[in-house]
Design a protein around this motif. Structure first.
Motif, PDB file in Angstrom:
ATOM      1  N   MET A  94       0.869  -1.179   0.000  1.00  0.00           N
ATOM      2  CA  MET A  94       0.000   0.000   0.000  1.00  0.00           C
ATOM      3  C   MET A  94       0.903   1.225   0.000  1.00  0.00           C
ATOM      4  O   MET A  94       1.825   1.320   0.808  1.00  0.00           O
ATOM      5  N   ALA A  95       0.636   2.138  -0.913  1.00  0.00           N
ATOM      6  CA  ALA A  95       1.392   3.386  -0.965  1.00  0.00           C
ATOM      7  C   ALA A  95       0.401   4.535  -0.952  1.00  0.00           C
ATOM      8  O   ALA A  95      -0.606   4.501  -1.662  1.00  0.00           O
ATOM      9  N   PHE A  96       0.696   5.545  -0.130  1.00  0.00           N
ATOM     10  CA  PHE A  96      -0.147   6.735  -0.106  1.00  0.00           C
ATOM     11  C   PHE A  96       0.742   7.959  -0.231  1.00  0.00           C
ATOM     12  O   PHE A  96       1.648   8.171   0.575  1.00  0.00           O
ATOM     13  N   TYR A  97       0.469   8.782  -1.249  1.00  0.00           N
ATOM     14  CA  TYR A  97       1.215  10.013  -1.480  1.00  0.00           C
ATOM     15  C   TYR A  97       0.605  11.118  -0.625  1.00  0.00           C
ATOM     16  O   TYR A  97      -0.566  11.473  -0.788  1.00  0.00           O
ATOM     17  N   LEU A  98       1.380  11.643   0.304  1.00  0.00           N
ATOM     18  CA  LEU A  98       0.890  12.665   1.226  1.00  0.00           C
ATOM     19  C   LEU A  98       0.735  14.039   0.579  1.00  0.00           C
ATOM     20  O   LEU A  98      -0.124  14.818   0.973  1.00  0.00           O
ATOM     21  N   GLY A  99       1.579  14.352  -0.387  1.00  0.00           N
ATOM     22  CA  GLY A  99       1.498  15.650  -1.041  1.00  0.00           C
ATOM     23  C   GLY A  99       1.606  16.788  -0.039  1.00  0.00           C
ATOM     24  O   GLY A  99       2.488  16.803   0.808  1.00  0.00           O
ATOM     25  N   ASN A 100       0.645  17.728  -0.084  1.00  0.00           N
ATOM     26  CA  ASN A 100       0.701  18.895   0.799  1.00  0.00           C
ATOM     27  C   ASN A 100       0.339  18.572   2.245  1.00  0.00           C
ATOM     28  O   ASN A 100       0.436  19.437   3.112  1.00  0.00           O
ATOM     29  N   LEU A 101      -0.046  17.329   2.553  1.00  0.00           N
ATOM     30  CA  LEU A 101      -0.276  16.928   3.947  1.00  0.00           C
ATOM     31  C   LEU A 101       1.041  16.735   4.694  1.00  0.00           C
ATOM     32  O   LEU A 101       1.081  16.817   5.919  1.00  0.00           O
ATOM     33  N   ALA A 102       2.101  16.443   3.947  1.00  0.00           N
ATOM     34  CA  ALA A 102       3.406  16.166   4.566  1.00  0.00           C
ATOM     35  C   ALA A 102       4.014  17.430   5.145  1.00  0.00           C
ATOM     36  O   ALA A 102       4.114  18.452   4.467  1.00  0.00           O
ATOM     37  N   GLU A 103       4.391  17.342   6.413  1.00  0.00           N
ATOM     38  CA  GLU A 103       5.085  18.439   7.074  1.00  0.00           C
ATOM     39  C   GLU A 103       6.546  18.047   7.249  1.00  0.00           C
ATOM     40  O   GLU A 103       6.845  16.912   7.626  1.00  0.00           O
ATOM     41  N   SER A 104       7.415  18.977   7.005  1.00  0.00           N
ATOM     42  CA  SER A 104       8.849  18.725   7.100  1.00  0.00           C
ATOM     43  C   SER A 104       9.234  18.209   8.489  1.00  0.00           C
ATOM     44  O   SER A 104       8.749  18.706   9.499  1.00  0.00           O
ATOM     45  N   GLY A 105      10.096  17.197   8.522  1.00  0.00           N
ATOM     46  CA  GLY A 105      10.602  16.657   9.779  1.00  0.00           C
ATOM     47  C   GLY A 105       9.689  15.644  10.446  1.00  0.00           C
ATOM     48  O   GLY A 105      10.025  15.118  11.504  1.00  0.00           O
ATOM     49  N   GLN A 106       8.533  15.356   9.851  1.00  0.00           N
ATOM     50  CA  GLN A 106       7.604  14.386  10.441  1.00  0.00           C
ATOM     51  C   GLN A 106       7.919  12.985   9.911  1.00  0.00           C
ATOM     52  O   GLN A 106       8.241  12.807   8.738  1.00  0.00           O
ATOM     53  N   ASN A 107       7.801  11.996  10.773  1.00  0.00           N
ATOM     54  CA  ASN A 107       8.087  10.606  10.446  1.00  0.00           C
ATOM     55  C   ASN A 107       6.759   9.866  10.275  1.00  0.00           C
ATOM     56  O   ASN A 107       6.264   9.257  11.202  1.00  0.00           O
ATOM     57  N   TYR A 108       6.179   9.945   9.088  1.00  0.00           N
ATOM     58  CA  TYR A 108       4.860   9.365   8.845  1.00  0.00           C
ATOM     59  C   TYR A 108       4.933   7.853   8.703  1.00  0.00           C
ATOM     60  O   TYR A 108       5.869   7.312   8.109  1.00  0.00           O
ATOM     61  N   ARG A 109       3.923   7.177   9.245  1.00  0.00           N
ATOM     62  CA  ARG A 109       3.819   5.720   9.190  1.00  0.00           C
ATOM     63  C   ARG A 109       2.357   5.324   8.976  1.00  0.00           C
ATOM     64  O   ARG A 109       1.447   6.132   9.152  1.00  0.00           O
ATOM     65  N   LEU A 110       2.161   4.054   8.661  1.00  0.00           N
ATOM     66  CA  LEU A 110       0.827   3.513   8.425  1.00  0.00           C
ATOM     67  C   LEU A 110       0.372   2.731   9.651  1.00  0.00           C
ATOM     68  O   LEU A 110       1.142   1.936  10.203  1.00  0.00           O
ATOM     69  N   PHE A 111      -0.869   2.954  10.064  1.00  0.00           N
ATOM     70  CA  PHE A 111      -1.455   2.271  11.215  1.00  0.00           C
ATOM     71  C   PHE A 111      -2.809   1.684  10.824  1.00  0.00           C
ATOM     72  O   PHE A 111      -3.537   2.281  10.030  1.00  0.00           O
ATOM     73  N   ARG A 112      -3.144   0.528  11.393  1.00  0.00           N
ATOM     74  CA  ARG A 112      -4.461  -0.080  11.209  1.00  0.00           C
ATOM     75  C   ARG A 112      -5.386   0.472  12.279  1.00  0.00           C
ATOM     76  O   ARG A 112      -5.014   0.578  13.438  1.00  0.00           O
ATOM     77  N   LYS A 113      -6.597   0.836  11.876  1.00  0.00           N
ATOM     78  CA  LYS A 113      -7.608   1.269  12.840  1.00  0.00           C
ATOM     79  C   LYS A 113      -8.400   0.037  13.258  1.00  0.00           C
ATOM     80  O   LYS A 113      -9.054  -0.602  12.442  1.00  0.00           O
ATOM     81  N   ARG A 114      -8.300  -0.311  14.527  1.00  0.00           N
ATOM     82  CA  ARG A 114      -9.053  -1.453  15.056  1.00  0.00           C
ATOM     83  C   ARG A 114     -10.498  -1.036  15.304  1.00  0.00           C
ATOM     84  O   ARG A 114     -10.802   0.151  15.417  1.00  0.00           O
ATOM     85  N   SER A 115     -11.384  -2.017  15.435  1.00  0.00           N
ATOM     86  CA  SER A 115     -12.798  -1.720  15.679  1.00  0.00           C
ATOM     87  C   SER A 115     -12.995  -0.974  16.993  1.00  0.00           C
ATOM     88  O   SER A 115     -13.955  -0.228  17.157  1.00  0.00           O
TER      89      SER A 115
END
Length: 186
Positions: A94-115
């Motif tokens: 799974m790939a998601f392009y953050l574009g203008n959501l990305a803030e410099s210096g942030q370490n973005y990761r993917l998380f599963r939302k549990r019920s």
């Protein structure tokens, strides 16, 4: 509402074995419905190219339809890949392009939302402005910044009764699920 997935006239054709469905207007992100066959490799990409899914050969036990979409809520990407209740045989990309959501210096990761509403970490990495993740099941996901380092405490080096030197340490990172049991020295 029920959608007859065998009806080729519903939605708008997007790619082979893929249809787009819009939620009442053409401004919102469409739902991409793709037919996945276990004997083929499949790549699903939204029209704006922000969300991409890659299913390897034999990712699922049988042929199925996968619905994928995303929304931006409070500056975070929320991704839905359904049907959540069906088991996958292997990880998929799974790939998601953050574009203008990305803030410099942030370490973005993917998380599963549990019920329950809690999040669990998915093996992922940030490359440029794209978060690449490797979930092992379908469901609901969110892309979030994880800038908190693991908490390390109680580091000890000791000699065993057999003359071997050992080290022990307590490691905890609630957001990514790291704990002393899963930590490794490298």
């Amino acid at each position: 509402n029920t959608i007859d997935l065998k009806n080729q006239d519903i939605g708008r054709p997007w790619a082979p074995h893929q249809q787009l469905f819009f939620r009442g207007d053409y401004e919102s992100t469409p739902i991409l419905l793709a037919r996945i066959y276990p004997d083929s490799v499949h790549k699903i990409t939204t029209p704006d190219r922000r969300l991409q899914l890659r299913f390897p050969r034999s990712a699922f036990f049988d042929t199925l339809s996968v619905a994928a979409t995303y929304s931006i809520q409070n500056g975070q990407a929320h991704i839905s890949v359904q049907p959540q209740m069906l088991a996958a045989k292997s990880e998929f990309g799974m790939a998601f392009y953050l574009g203008n959501l990305a803030e410099s210096g942030q370490n973005y990761r993917l998380f599963r939302k549990r019920s329950s509403g809690s999040l669990s970490y998915i093996d992922s990495k940030l490359v440029g402005r794209t978060v690449w993740g490797f979930p092992s099941q379908l469901g609901e996901f969110v892309v979030q910044a994880d800038n908190e380092p693991p908490e390390i405490s109680s580091f000890k080096i000791y000699k065993t009764d057999y003359g071997e030197w050992r080290a022990s340490v307590r490691v905890a990172d609630e957001k990514t699920g790291v704990n002393s049991a899963s930590a490794r020295f490298t």
